[in-house]
Write a protein that holds these residues in place. Structure first.
Motif, PDB file in Angstrom:
ATOM      1  N   CYS A 145      -2.232   2.950  -6.775  1.00  0.00           N
ATOM      2  CA  CYS A 145      -2.105   3.473  -5.511  1.00  0.00           C
ATOM      3  C   CYS A 145      -3.387   2.588  -4.395  1.00  0.00           C
ATOM      4  O   CYS A 145      -2.420   1.880  -3.951  1.00  0.00           O
ATOM      5  CB  CYS A 145      -2.055   4.664  -5.304  1.00  0.00           C
ATOM      6  N   TYR A 149      -3.367  -0.661  -2.499  1.00  0.00           N
ATOM      7  CA  TYR A 149      -3.605  -0.924  -0.820  1.00  0.00           C
ATOM      8  C   TYR A 149      -4.844  -1.447  -0.354  1.00  0.00           C
ATOM      9  O   TYR A 149      -4.761  -1.916   0.887  1.00  0.00           O
ATOM     10  CB  TYR A 149      -3.681   1.062  -0.075  1.00  0.00           C
ATOM     11  N   ARG A 165       3.006   0.783  -2.454  1.00  0.00           N
ATOM     12  CA  ARG A 165       4.328   1.633  -1.819  1.00  0.00           C
ATOM     13  C   ARG A 165       4.918   2.735  -3.014  1.00  0.00           C
ATOM     14  O   ARG A 165       5.095   3.670  -3.372  1.00  0.00           O
ATOM     15  CB  ARG A 165       5.321   0.823  -0.824  1.00  0.00           C
ATOM     16  N   ARG A 168       2.597   5.234  -4.268  1.00  0.00           N
ATOM     17  CA  ARG A 168       2.598   6.130  -3.313  1.00  0.00           C
ATOM     18  C   ARG A 168       3.577   6.936  -3.491  1.00  0.00           C
ATOM     19  O   ARG A 168       3.650   8.000  -4.368  1.00  0.00           O
ATOM     20  CB  ARG A 168       2.799   5.455  -2.520  1.00  0.00           C
TER      21      ARG A 168
END
Length: 207
Positions: A145, A149, A165, A168
Protein backbone atom coordinates in the motif's frame (compact mmCIF):
# COMPACT_ATOMS: atom_id res chain seq x y z
CA UNK A 1 -14.54 -14.79 -11.95
CA UNK A 2 -15.48 -11.18 -12.60
CA UNK A 3 -12.75 -8.90 -11.24
CA UNK A 4 -14.89 -6.68 -9.04
CA UNK A 5 -16.59 -9.65 -7.39
CA UNK A 6 -13.21 -11.30 -6.92
CA UNK A 7 -11.97 -8.23 -5.07
CA UNK A 8 -15.12 -8.07 -2.92
CA UNK A 9 -14.63 -11.68 -1.84
CA UNK A 10 -11.00 -10.94 -1.03
CA UNK A 11 -11.97 -8.03 1.21
CA UNK A 12 -14.62 -10.14 2.96
CA UNK A 13 -12.01 -12.82 3.65
CA UNK A 14 -9.60 -10.13 4.87
CA UNK A 15 -12.26 -9.08 7.39
CA UNK A 16 -12.48 -12.73 8.47
CA UNK A 17 -8.70 -12.78 8.91
CA UNK A 18 -8.80 -9.74 11.18
CA UNK A 19 -11.76 -11.11 13.12
CA UNK A 20 -10.13 -14.47 13.81
CA UNK A 21 -6.80 -12.79 14.58
CA UNK A 22 -8.38 -10.83 17.44
CA UNK A 23 -10.14 -13.97 18.67
CA UNK A 24 -6.80 -15.78 18.86
CA UNK A 25 -5.13 -12.97 20.76
CA UNK A 26 -7.86 -12.33 23.32
CA UNK A 27 -9.33 -15.80 23.78
CA UNK A 28 -6.32 -18.08 23.23
CA UNK A 29 -3.60 -16.48 25.32
CA UNK A 30 -2.15 -14.28 22.59
CA UNK A 31 -1.37 -17.19 20.22
CA UNK A 32 -1.52 -15.71 16.72
CA UNK A 33 -2.44 -18.84 14.76
CA UNK A 34 -2.73 -16.99 11.45
CA UNK A 35 1.04 -17.03 10.86
CA UNK A 36 3.79 -19.47 11.72
CA UNK A 37 6.62 -17.01 12.48
CA UNK A 38 6.09 -16.72 16.24
CA UNK A 39 5.05 -20.36 16.57
CA UNK A 40 8.30 -21.56 15.00
CA UNK A 41 10.37 -19.12 17.08
CA UNK A 42 8.84 -20.72 20.18
CA UNK A 43 9.87 -24.11 18.82
CA UNK A 44 13.46 -22.86 18.87
CA UNK A 45 13.18 -21.37 22.37
CA UNK A 46 11.45 -24.52 23.58
CA UNK A 47 14.37 -26.61 22.37
CA UNK A 48 16.76 -24.20 24.08
CA UNK A 49 14.82 -24.45 27.36
CA UNK A 50 14.35 -28.20 27.10
CA UNK A 51 10.55 -27.80 27.11
CA UNK A 52 9.89 -30.75 24.81
CA UNK A 53 6.17 -30.86 25.49
CA UNK A 54 5.75 -27.31 24.22
CA UNK A 55 8.01 -28.07 21.25
CA UNK A 56 5.83 -31.03 20.32
CA UNK A 57 2.59 -29.07 20.65
CA UNK A 58 3.92 -26.22 18.54
CA UNK A 59 5.31 -28.59 15.92
CA UNK A 60 1.79 -29.98 15.77
CA UNK A 61 0.55 -26.50 14.88
CA UNK A 62 3.19 -26.22 12.17
CA UNK A 63 2.11 -29.66 10.97
CA UNK A 64 -1.50 -28.49 10.66
CA UNK A 65 -0.34 -25.51 8.60
CA UNK A 66 1.81 -27.77 6.40
CA UNK A 67 -1.10 -30.14 5.87
CA UNK A 68 -3.21 -27.18 4.73
CA UNK A 69 -0.56 -26.23 2.15
CA UNK A 70 -0.53 -29.78 0.77
CA UNK A 71 -4.34 -29.77 0.67
CA UNK A 72 -4.30 -26.47 -1.20
CA UNK A 73 -1.91 -27.86 -3.83
CA UNK A 74 -4.15 -30.90 -4.26
CA UNK A 75 -7.26 -28.72 -4.64
CA UNK A 76 -5.68 -26.77 -7.50
CA UNK A 77 -6.56 -29.61 -9.85
CA UNK A 78 -10.20 -28.68 -9.37
CA UNK A 79 -9.67 -24.99 -10.20
CA UNK A 80 -9.12 -21.78 -8.28
CA UNK A 81 -12.81 -21.07 -7.68
CA UNK A 82 -13.50 -24.47 -6.13
CA UNK A 83 -10.39 -24.16 -4.01
CA UNK A 84 -11.67 -20.84 -2.69
CA UNK A 85 -15.11 -22.29 -1.92
CA UNK A 86 -13.53 -25.25 -0.15
CA UNK A 87 -11.40 -22.86 1.90
CA UNK A 88 -14.46 -20.86 2.94
CA UNK A 89 -16.23 -24.06 3.98
CA UNK A 90 -13.23 -25.28 6.00
CA UNK A 91 -12.94 -21.89 7.71
CA UNK A 92 -16.63 -22.09 8.65
CA UNK A 93 -16.17 -25.60 10.09
CA UNK A 94 -13.08 -24.48 12.05
CA UNK A 95 -14.88 -21.42 13.42
CA UNK A 96 -17.89 -23.51 14.45
CA UNK A 97 -15.67 -26.10 16.17
CA UNK A 98 -13.57 -23.45 17.88
CA UNK A 99 -16.53 -22.17 19.85
CA UNK A 100 -16.85 -25.55 21.60
CA UNK A 101 -13.19 -25.99 22.59
CA UNK A 102 -12.83 -25.25 26.32
CA UNK A 103 -10.46 -22.58 27.58
CA UNK A 104 -8.78 -25.09 29.92
CA UNK A 105 -7.06 -26.87 27.02
CA UNK A 106 -3.64 -25.74 25.77
CA UNK A 107 -4.27 -22.63 23.64
CA UNK A 108 -1.99 -23.93 20.89
CA UNK A 109 -3.85 -27.25 20.66
CA UNK A 110 -7.15 -25.39 20.85
CA UNK A 111 -6.13 -23.44 17.76
CA UNK A 112 -5.20 -26.46 15.61
CA UNK A 113 -8.39 -26.01 13.49
CA UNK A 114 -7.44 -22.36 12.95
CA UNK A 115 -3.84 -23.23 12.05
CA UNK A 116 -5.22 -25.44 9.28
CA UNK A 117 -8.09 -23.24 8.08
CA UNK A 118 -6.19 -19.96 8.00
CA UNK A 119 -3.21 -21.43 6.17
CA UNK A 120 -5.56 -22.93 3.60
CA UNK A 121 -7.25 -19.53 3.27
CA UNK A 122 -3.88 -17.87 2.77
CA UNK A 123 -3.09 -20.26 -0.07
CA UNK A 124 -6.52 -20.05 -1.69
CA UNK A 125 -6.70 -16.24 -1.63
CA UNK A 126 -3.01 -15.46 -2.13
CA UNK A 127 -3.50 -13.72 -5.49
CA UNK A 128 -6.51 -11.52 -6.23
CA UNK A 129 -6.97 -8.91 -8.94
CA UNK A 130 -3.45 -9.80 -10.07
CA UNK A 131 -1.96 -8.76 -6.72
CA UNK A 132 -0.27 -11.01 -4.16
CA UNK A 133 -2.20 -10.07 -1.03
CA UNK A 134 -2.73 -12.02 2.19
CA UNK A 135 -6.15 -12.13 3.86
CA UNK A 136 -4.76 -13.37 7.18
CA UNK A 137 -2.05 -10.84 8.11
CA UNK A 138 -1.09 -7.30 7.18
CA UNK A 139 2.68 -6.86 6.88
CA UNK A 140 2.97 -7.27 3.11
CA UNK A 141 -0.31 -5.44 2.50
CA UNK A 142 1.02 -2.42 4.41
CA UNK A 143 4.26 -2.45 2.44
CA UNK A 144 2.48 -2.74 -0.90
CA UNK A 145 0.00 0.00 0.00
CA UNK A 146 2.66 2.50 1.04
CA UNK A 147 4.91 1.53 -1.87
CA UNK A 148 2.04 1.95 -4.35
CA UNK A 149 1.20 5.44 -3.09
CA UNK A 150 4.88 6.44 -3.06
CA UNK A 151 5.36 5.26 -6.64
CA UNK A 152 2.21 7.05 -7.74
CA UNK A 153 3.18 10.39 -6.21
CA UNK A 154 6.64 10.15 -7.76
CA UNK A 155 5.59 9.08 -11.24
CA UNK A 156 1.80 9.65 -11.49
CA UNK A 157 1.33 6.10 -12.76
CA UNK A 158 -2.36 5.17 -12.54
CA UNK A 159 -1.51 1.50 -12.15
CA UNK A 160 0.38 2.29 -8.98
CA UNK A 161 -2.60 4.23 -7.63
CA UNK A 162 -4.89 1.28 -8.36
CA UNK A 163 -2.44 -1.01 -6.58
CA UNK A 164 -2.27 1.28 -3.55
CA UNK A 165 -6.06 1.46 -3.33
CA UNK A 166 -6.42 -2.32 -3.51
CA UNK A 167 -3.97 -2.91 -0.67
CA UNK A 168 -5.48 -0.02 1.30
CA UNK A 169 -8.90 -1.68 1.04
CA UNK A 170 -7.41 -5.03 2.13
CA UNK A 171 -5.91 -3.33 5.19
CA UNK A 172 -9.12 -1.49 6.03
CA UNK A 173 -11.19 -4.66 5.68
CA UNK A 174 -8.83 -6.62 7.88
CA UNK A 175 -8.90 -4.06 10.65
CA UNK A 176 -12.64 -3.54 10.47
CA UNK A 177 -12.95 -7.28 11.09
CA UNK A 178 -10.52 -6.99 13.99
CA UNK A 179 -12.40 -4.06 15.52
CA UNK A 180 -15.78 -5.80 15.25
CA UNK A 181 -14.39 -8.93 16.89
CA UNK A 182 -12.89 -6.87 19.72
CA UNK A 183 -16.31 -5.53 20.69
CA UNK A 184 -18.11 -8.84 20.13
CA UNK A 185 -15.64 -10.82 22.23
CA UNK A 186 -15.77 -8.15 24.92
CA UNK A 187 -19.57 -8.47 25.00
CA UNK A 188 -20.18 -12.21 24.70
CA UNK A 189 -16.84 -13.99 25.14
CA UNK A 190 -15.26 -16.73 23.07
CA UNK A 191 -18.43 -17.94 21.38
CA UNK A 192 -18.47 -14.56 19.65
CA UNK A 193 -16.23 -16.18 17.04
CA UNK A 194 -19.42 -17.65 15.57
CA UNK A 195 -20.55 -14.19 14.43
CA UNK A 196 -18.09 -14.29 11.54
CA UNK A 197 -20.06 -17.22 10.09
CA UNK A 198 -22.42 -14.58 8.67
CA UNK A 199 -19.60 -12.99 6.66
CA UNK A 200 -18.40 -16.41 5.53
CA UNK A 201 -21.91 -17.15 4.26
CA UNK A 202 -21.85 -13.95 2.19
CA UNK A 203 -18.41 -14.81 0.78
CA UNK A 204 -19.59 -18.34 -0.09
CA UNK A 205 -22.58 -16.95 -1.97
CA UNK A 206 -20.43 -14.51 -3.93
CA UNK A 207 -17.76 -17.06 -4.76
Amino acid sequence: MEKRREAEIHFLMSAIGGYIGIYCIFERNGIFALAQTLNLIYVVTGIGNGNWKDVGIRLGGAGMASAAIVTSVFLLRYGENRRKKFSIAITAIAVFAEGFIPSAISPVIALYPIFFAMTLQWCAFCVTYGYGSSTIFSTNNLRQCVEGYAQYFMGKNQKMLNKARFFRNALVSYHIGAAVCFFVIDAVGGKGIWCCLLVLAVAWKKC
